[in-house]
Design an enzyme around this catalytic site. Structure first.
Site, mmCIF file in Angstrom:
data_model
loop_
_atom_site.group_PDB
_atom_site.id
_atom_site.type_symbol
_atom_site.label_atom_id
_atom_site.label_comp_id
_atom_site.label_asym_id
_atom_site.label_seq_id
_atom_site.Cartn_x
_atom_site.Cartn_y
_atom_site.Cartn_z
ATOM 1 N N GLU A 35 0.662 -1.348 0.120
ATOM 2 C CA GLU A 35 -0.037 -0.144 0.027
ATOM 3 C C GLU A 35 0.980 1.281 -0.128
ATOM 4 O O GLU A 35 0.434 2.515 -0.600
ATOM 5 C CB GLU A 35 -0.919 0.081 1.215
ATOM 6 N N CYS A 69 -2.451 -4.105 7.169
ATOM 7 C CA CYS A 69 -2.474 -4.146 8.328
ATOM 8 C C CYS A 69 -2.809 -2.871 9.337
ATOM 9 O O CYS A 69 -2.791 -1.673 8.878
ATOM 10 C CB CYS A 69 -0.782 -4.242 8.458
ATOM 11 N N ASP A 79 20.535 -38.568 -9.105
ATOM 12 C CA ASP A 79 20.299 -37.680 -10.171
ATOM 13 C C ASP A 79 20.935 -36.260 -10.188
ATOM 14 O O ASP A 79 20.858 -35.590 -11.264
ATOM 15 C CB ASP A 79 18.667 -37.131 -10.019
ATOM 16 N N LEU A 137 18.232 -28.197 -8.552
ATOM 17 C CA LEU A 137 17.309 -27.357 -7.855
ATOM 18 C C LEU A 137 17.084 -26.189 -7.949
ATOM 19 O O LEU A 137 16.335 -25.418 -7.036
ATOM 20 C CB LEU A 137 17.314 -27.973 -6.277
ATOM 21 N N ALA A 178 10.114 -39.082 1.269
ATOM 22 C CA ALA A 178 8.817 -38.728 1.320
ATOM 23 C C ALA A 178 7.889 -39.566 2.396
ATOM 24 O O ALA A 178 7.100 -39.074 2.865
ATOM 25 C CB ALA A 178 8.300 -39.073 -0.058
#
Ligand SMILES: NC(=O)c1ccc[n+]([C@@H]2O[C@H](COP(=O)([O-])OP(=O)(O)OC[C@H]3O[C@@H](n4cnc5c(N)ncnc54)[C@H](OP(=O)(O)O)[C@@H]3O)[C@@H](O)[C@H]2O)c1
Length: 524
Positions: free
Chosen positions: A150, A199, A324, A328, A445
């Site tokens: 803003e 805010c 691999d 990234l 994972a």
């Protein structure tokens, strides 16, 4: 001293530059969040892009992957308004036309997507002159500690209005001794559009509600309510009490999506963990030999780079680095690096149980090149502490070698009794991360899902069959499920066909991450 530089459309230059107040030499603006001159050339809009109908299709590339709404994108591609699908209008169109609020909010979302302010929320803001429908100021919150969206938008408004009234068509720069938002009436009667409720508390910057009231804007349109308890509804209330018309809602769902990670961070004191993988139709993430290049299409991989660019950290396990050797990094045609702001590439994180083993196996890993992006090696004994003195010496040696390359080491055992993946999320939370992308193989994972470090899953399903009993699968180890009724039930988010049917993207949420739909509606 606060210097404000106005954006100038330089003839023959399709981008934006600022003009130095003293020398008149075009340069990049220090006001990074301001629309004018603040973004690398590839991301800048032309002056015409300030007209009512925004955004142009190529600027809105992120839309399909993040917000759905392919119809709006297609409409924009055909030169039609993305809201009402009518042919594009001119800048002279009334702002009260049926499409205006949504269209301005689209522009705010676009601006917010340029921000990298974690742990703060990404916010975009535009100020509109209700008489002409023209955007007179724009801004986004570029980074924590910088002024809010803003403030930048009000500042740009002040400059635009000043130039329009006294020096039409001249490229001027203004110097003021105070942030212009503090100047009473600097945006009198203007309409403000902002993705997140302004805010209402003193932080590193003064409350935006105060600036908007001071500037005497007449209407504030808000995408979604601020989940931060210091504001949460009180920002809107304060504006209303000051006689400003406040409205919630255009693009509420899209704005809520924008704050998914921020909201998660506030409510759960941990970043939002997203597990992303690509698998074949028979559920394999690599072949029996471990080859995974590539499971999904080039279009999906481009999505992944866009996704990475929106995340604060990307995590893999040592197994993926060994097999691999991923970089990234975010690799898109347009640069996302703004070195002066210290953002651009996400933090790259490798989880391992032994730095020595990984260093021995991959002394030349791309991740050790920290000149392109920062890397953290997160070491967890994970029950594998070696008593061998030789290994301890090797471990020390590896860590010294990695540190000398600029790799940061995080010892997760220091965060016991948290399980390793949660310990990493705690470490990343303290680091200031809001969204963490898990791009690991099935071993890590499984731990991340089991230990609730993952809250959402994004799967690219490729129409391929790989076969092979030992081909890796996305969740490789035991989740403790014995009967089908014990299987982890996920809440389906959305599904999308990628490109012309190359892959299908499925989004699903784990139960722990139920987003409150109330948060989007605000206090209308
Ligand atoms: N298609 C896809 O989307 C995709 C994505 C990623 C990977 N892949 C494929 O998946 C295969 C690799 O699978 P993966 O399961 O070996 O990879 P991974 O899960 O990324 O890495 C496993 C390794 O991470 C470390 N680790 C696991 N849990 C840990 C914990 N709790 N604390 C600390 N370290 C932990 C261990 O390393 P230590 O050796 O140090 O113990 C473990 O061997 C490759 O073929 C790769 O191409 C496919």
């Amino acid at each position: 001293m606060f210097q404000v530089l106005t954006g100038t459309s330089v003839a023959g230059n399709n981008g934006w530059l600022t003009t130095d107040v003293v020398s008149g030499v075009p340069q990049r603006s220090p006001a990074w969040g301001a629309y004018s001159g603040s973004w690398p050339a590839q991301k800048r809009s032309s002056f015409e892009a300030q007209s009512l109908h925004l955004p142009s299709s190529n600027e809105y590339r992120l839309e399909p992957s993040w917000f759905g709404g392919g119809a709006r994108k297609r409409a924009a591609q055909r030169g039609r308004c993305p809201n009402c699908y009518s042919p594009q209008q001119t800048t002279r169109q009334s702002p009260r036309c049926a499409v205006s609020d949504e269209t301005y909010m689209d522009r705010c979302i676009q601006l917010a997507l340029m921000a990298r302010p974690s742990p703060n929320p990404p916010v975009g803001c535009v100020v509109v002159d209700p008489d002409t429908g023209r955007i007179v100021g724009e801004g986004f919150h570029p980074r924590a500690g910088y002024p809010h969206a803003e403030q930048y938008a009000l500042q740009a408004t002040f400059t635009t209005l000043r130039n329009a009234s006294s020096h039409q068509n001249q490229h001027l720069a203004a110097t003021v001794s105070e942030p212009v938002a503090a100047l009473p009436g600097s945006a009198r009667g203007m309409h403000v559009y902002v993705t997140l409720e302004p805010c209402n508390h003193y932080g590193r910057t003064p409350p935006c509600t105060e600036s908007l009231i001071q500037a005497q804007v007449s209407r504030v349109v808000i995408g979604t309510r601020d989940p931060d308890p210091r504001t949460a509804g009180s920002g809107a209330e304060r504006l209303r009490r000051a006689g400003i018309e406040v409205q919630f809602g255009p693009r509420a769902a899209e704005c809520l999506k924008l704050y998914e990670g921020f909201q998660h961070r506030i409510h759960h004191q941990t970043p939002l963990g997203i597990l992303k993988y690509a698998m074949s139709l028979d559920g394999k993430i690599a072949t029996e030999t471990g080859d995974a290049r590539w499971v999904s299409s080039a279009t999906s991989r481009r999505y992944v780079h866009e996704l990475r660019a929106r995340c604060d950290a990307v995590v893999v396990g040592a197994g993926t680095v060994r097999r691999d050797d991923p970089a990234l990094t975010v690799r898109l045609e347009e640069s996302i690096d703004v070195p002066e702001l210290g953002y651009g590439q996400p933090l790259r994180v490798v989880m391992c149980t032994s730095a020595a083993r990984l260093w021995r196996d991959r002394p030349d890993a791309k991740l050790w090149d920290t000149s392109v992006a920062p890397t953290v090696l997160a070491v967890s004994s994970a029950g594998e502490v070696s008593s061998s003195k030789e290994l301890d010496a090797a471990e020390r040696e590896a860590i010294l070698a990695l540190r000398s390359r600029g790799v940061q080491i995080a010892y997760l055992d220091a965060l016991l009794p948290l399980p390793p993946t949660r310990a990493l999320m705690q470490w990343l939370y303290d680091y200031g991360c809001t969204t963490v992308l898990w791009e690991c193989g099935g071993t890590l994972a499984t731990s991340a899902v089991r230990e609730s470090a993952v809250h959402k899953i994004l799967v690219f399903v490729a129409p391929k069959l790989v076969g092979g009993r030992s081909s890796p699968t996305p969740i490789a180890a035991d989740l403790g499920v014995r009967n089908m009724e014990e299987a982890l039930a996920l809440r389906l988010g959305r599904m999308e066909v990628i490109g012309s049917g190359q892959d299908v993207l499925i989004e699903a949420y784990l139960d722990s991450n139920k987003l409150s739909p109330d948060a989007a509606s605000g206090t209308t």
